[in-house]
Design an enzyme around this catalytic site. Structure first.
Site, PDB file in Angstrom:
ATOM      1  N   LYS A 145      48.798  36.100  32.877  1.00 23.15           N
ATOM      2  CA  LYS A 145      48.567  36.723  32.146  1.00 23.15           C
ATOM      3  C   LYS A 145      48.929  36.470  30.900  1.00 23.15           C
ATOM      4  O   LYS A 145      50.090  35.979  30.590  1.00 23.15           O
ATOM      5  CB  LYS A 145      48.989  37.657  32.837  1.00 23.15           C
ATOM      6  CG  LYS A 145      48.443  39.136  33.586  1.00 23.15           C
ATOM      7  CD  LYS A 145      49.256  40.271  34.190  1.00 23.15           C
ATOM      8  CE  LYS A 145      50.643  39.705  34.284  1.00 23.15           C
ATOM      9  NZ  LYS A 145      51.385  40.946  34.772  1.00 23.15           N
ATOM     10  N   ALA A 166      48.673  46.825  38.973  1.00 22.39           N
ATOM     11  CA  ALA A 166      50.495  46.770  38.711  1.00 22.39           C
ATOM     12  C   ALA A 166      51.059  46.258  38.102  1.00 22.39           C
ATOM     13  O   ALA A 166      51.254  44.840  39.328  1.00 22.39           O
ATOM     14  CB  ALA A 166      51.040  48.039  39.741  1.00 22.39           C
ATOM     15  N   ASP A 167      51.799  45.809  37.201  1.00 20.68           N
ATOM     16  CA  ASP A 167      52.539  44.077  36.773  1.00 20.68           C
ATOM     17  C   ASP A 167      53.959  44.989  38.644  1.00 20.68           C
ATOM     18  O   ASP A 167      54.007  45.426  38.411  1.00 20.68           O
ATOM     19  CB  ASP A 167      52.620  45.076  35.379  1.00 20.68           C
ATOM     20  CG  ASP A 167      54.314  43.343  35.727  1.00 20.68           C
ATOM     21  OD1 ASP A 167      54.240  42.605  36.027  1.00 20.68           O
ATOM     22  OD2 ASP A 167      55.365  43.982  34.731  1.00 20.68           O
ATOM     23  N   LEU A 168      54.301  43.530  38.231  1.00 19.77           N
ATOM     24  CA  LEU A 168      56.002  43.721  39.270  1.00 19.77           C
ATOM     25  C   LEU A 168      56.535  43.691  38.207  1.00 19.77           C
ATOM     26  O   LEU A 168      57.504  44.554  38.588  1.00 19.77           O
ATOM     27  CB  LEU A 168      55.954  42.482  40.436  1.00 19.77           C
ATOM     28  CG  LEU A 168      54.492  42.574  41.489  1.00 19.77           C
ATOM     29  CD1 LEU A 168      55.219  41.516  42.189  1.00 19.77           C
ATOM     30  CD2 LEU A 168      54.962  43.238  41.957  1.00 19.77           C
TER      31      LEU A 168
END
Length: 232
Positions: free
Chosen positions: A156, A9-11
């Site tokens: 990323k 999960a990206d923040l």
């Protein structure tokens, strides 16, 4: 059919409402330094900041060039009479105190654990800022691991970033779903790493990349995970 046992999960703008926190922080910093702190000026900063992070994700500039460079660009563009370093120092402190959460994110994280799905935070950014925001939002307890690009030593969408995480966790990439809002960071990163991607896209924007799934909210992600895991 694939079974997703873990979520990356990206923040920012997936779990944490970065846009809101950023606007609050930059306007606070501009105001305390006696500078125009209207929405227009804050928006100009946000656009400059976005351009610097995108350049970093492309590999055009080192991470360290972002933090002072964005304020140097702002000062030059707005003709402010202040040292960029002062704004940068004040901003780091203000942003780390911002921990607005995206609507439905906490319930989603709780749902993942109730359904036996591990969840790892995968984010670019400054480690001390991201960890403080997670602590202040009481979100750290929801993650099985937190991977910030500064600590990983890669960002990323590079394959190296995801290889680092995959070497540390007990899951194969075919059992992972990556969720994030950024096509150039999250979706391209997942594609590069051979991981299925779910584009969190509440604004229904467009992209040239091809995510495995595209959703507008967390309820749609729950349905995807339930279907893939044979729980519907």
């Amino acid at each position: 059919m694939k079974k997703y046992l873990a979520v990356f999960a990206d923040l920012d703008n997936t779990i944490l409402d970065f846009d809101r926190s950023e606007q609050t922080a930059i306007r606070q910093v501009l105001k305390q330094n006696g500078l125009p702190h209207d929405v227009e000026t804050a928006t100009i900063y946000s656009e400059i900041n976005k351009q610097y992070w995108e350049a970093y994700e492309r590999g055009d500039i080192p991470r360290e060039a972002i933090f002072l460079g964005r304020f140097r660009t702002l000062v030059e563009k707005m003709n402010f009479d202040i040292a960029p370093q002062k704004l940068s120092d004040d901003y780091f402190y203000a942003l780390s105190a911002g921990h607005d959460v995206v609507y439905g994110a906490v319930e989603f994280l709780e749902w993942l654990h109730k359904n036996g799905i591990a969840v790892y935070a995968t984010t670019n950014g400054v480690a001390r800022t991201q960890y403080r925001r997670l602590r202040d939002a009481d979100l750290e307890r929801h993650f099985d691991g937190v991977y910030v690009s500064e600590t990983v030593g890669a960002q990323k969408p590079s394959v190296e970033y995801f290889d680092y995480i995959l070497a540390e966790i007990p899951f194969n990439k075919e059992n992972i779903l990556l969720i994030g809002d950024s096509p150039s960071s999250d979706i391209l990163g997942g594609i590069n790493a051979g991981i299925d991607t779910c584009w969190y896209n509440p604004k229904q924007a467009e992209t040239t990349f091809s995510p495995t799934f595209t959703v507008k909210n967390f309820e749609e992600i729950k349905r995807i995970l339930s279907a893939q895991n044979g729980k519907e």
